[in-house]
Design an enzyme around this catalytic site. Structure first.
Site, PDB file in Angstrom:
ATOM      1  N   ASP A 167       0.993  -1.209  -0.007  1.00 59.66           N
ATOM      2  CA  ASP A 167      -0.085  -0.061   0.068  1.00 59.66           C
ATOM      3  C   ASP A 167       0.861   1.239  -0.043  1.00 59.66           C
ATOM      4  OD1 ASP A 167      -2.925   0.704   0.034  1.00 59.66           O
ATOM      5  OD2 ASP A 167      -2.296   1.701   1.779  1.00 59.66           O
ATOM      6  N   SER A 168       0.578   1.927  -1.070  1.00 58.12           N
ATOM      7  CA  SER A 168       1.742   3.189  -1.069  1.00 58.12           C
ATOM      8  C   SER A 168       0.794   4.273  -1.917  1.00 58.12           C
ATOM      9  CB  SER A 168       2.657   2.882  -2.026  1.00 58.12           C
ATOM     10  OG  SER A 168       2.310   2.297  -3.331  1.00 58.12           O
TER      11      SER A 168
END
Length: 202
Positions: A72-73
């Site tokens: 997740d970024s």
């Protein structure tokens, strides 16, 4: 040994495969969610990158009975209160394109002129889970600033707007994939995860 990447994002899949190859992790056979079309990913309900990475990794690992690596970024602009943050991929709406998101960000920053105001960073959290639960979670950050108009033909997402410190005015989208993959937030997180992956065996 099979390792599932909990994503259908082709850009991320290619980046991860390149990074795995660079670390000579040939014992890992990389799969993605494209090979599991009936799988329904969970809603990303956490308010942090770390929370959503763990949620995605644990869910896919348990449902598909595979060791799973989830990412997740996103992009964080402190002057905008942390936006786009965890909403980076849907900043301009659930059906927004990368171009839509970039335009919304530029509009939000149109009155921000100083280097301090235009400071930004990419953050990536990687979570690794077995079918039994979370095994490892790491973070990588890449600091820089937002340029005033899109530049470059490589990359995806906000790459055309983000310039890393020490690279002049060049955006991520102006750097070759090889260069970006050596300096990005995802690379920094992967470096921390690679040591664990090296010891991952059937």
């Amino acid at each position: 040994m099979e390792l599932l990447l909990a994503t259908t994002n082709l850009h991320k899949i290619r980046e991860f495969k390149d990074m795995l190859k660079s670390k000579s992790l040939s014992h890992l056979e990389v799969l993605s969610l494209h090979q599991f079309p009936d799988y329904v990913a969970p809603e990303e309900t956490s308010l942090t990158f770390k929370g959503n990475a763990i949620l995605k990794a644990e869910h896919a690992a348990k449902q598909l009975k595979k060791w799973t690596l989830a990412d997740d970024s996103g992009l964080v602009v402190p002057a905008l209160g942390g936006e786009p943050g965890i909403y980076s991929s849907r900043y301009a709406g659930s059906q927004a394109t990368d171009a839509d998101n970039r335009q919304k960000l530029l509009r939000a920053m149109q009155n921000l002129e100083s280097p301090e105001e235009r400071a930004a960073y990419f953050e990536c959290c990687l979570a690794l889970s077995s079918p039994d639960g979370l095994k490892k979670c790491v973070q990588g950050i890449c600091e820089g600033f937002i340029v005033k108009e899109p530049k470059g033909r490589y990359g995806f997402g906000y790459d055309a707007l983000f310039a890393k410190h020490d690279y002049g005015e060049k955006t991520f989208a102006e750097l070759t994939e090889g260069v970006k993959n050596r300096i990005s937030h995802r690379c920094k997180a992967f470096e921390r995860m690679a040591v664990f992956l090296e010891n991952l065996r059937d």
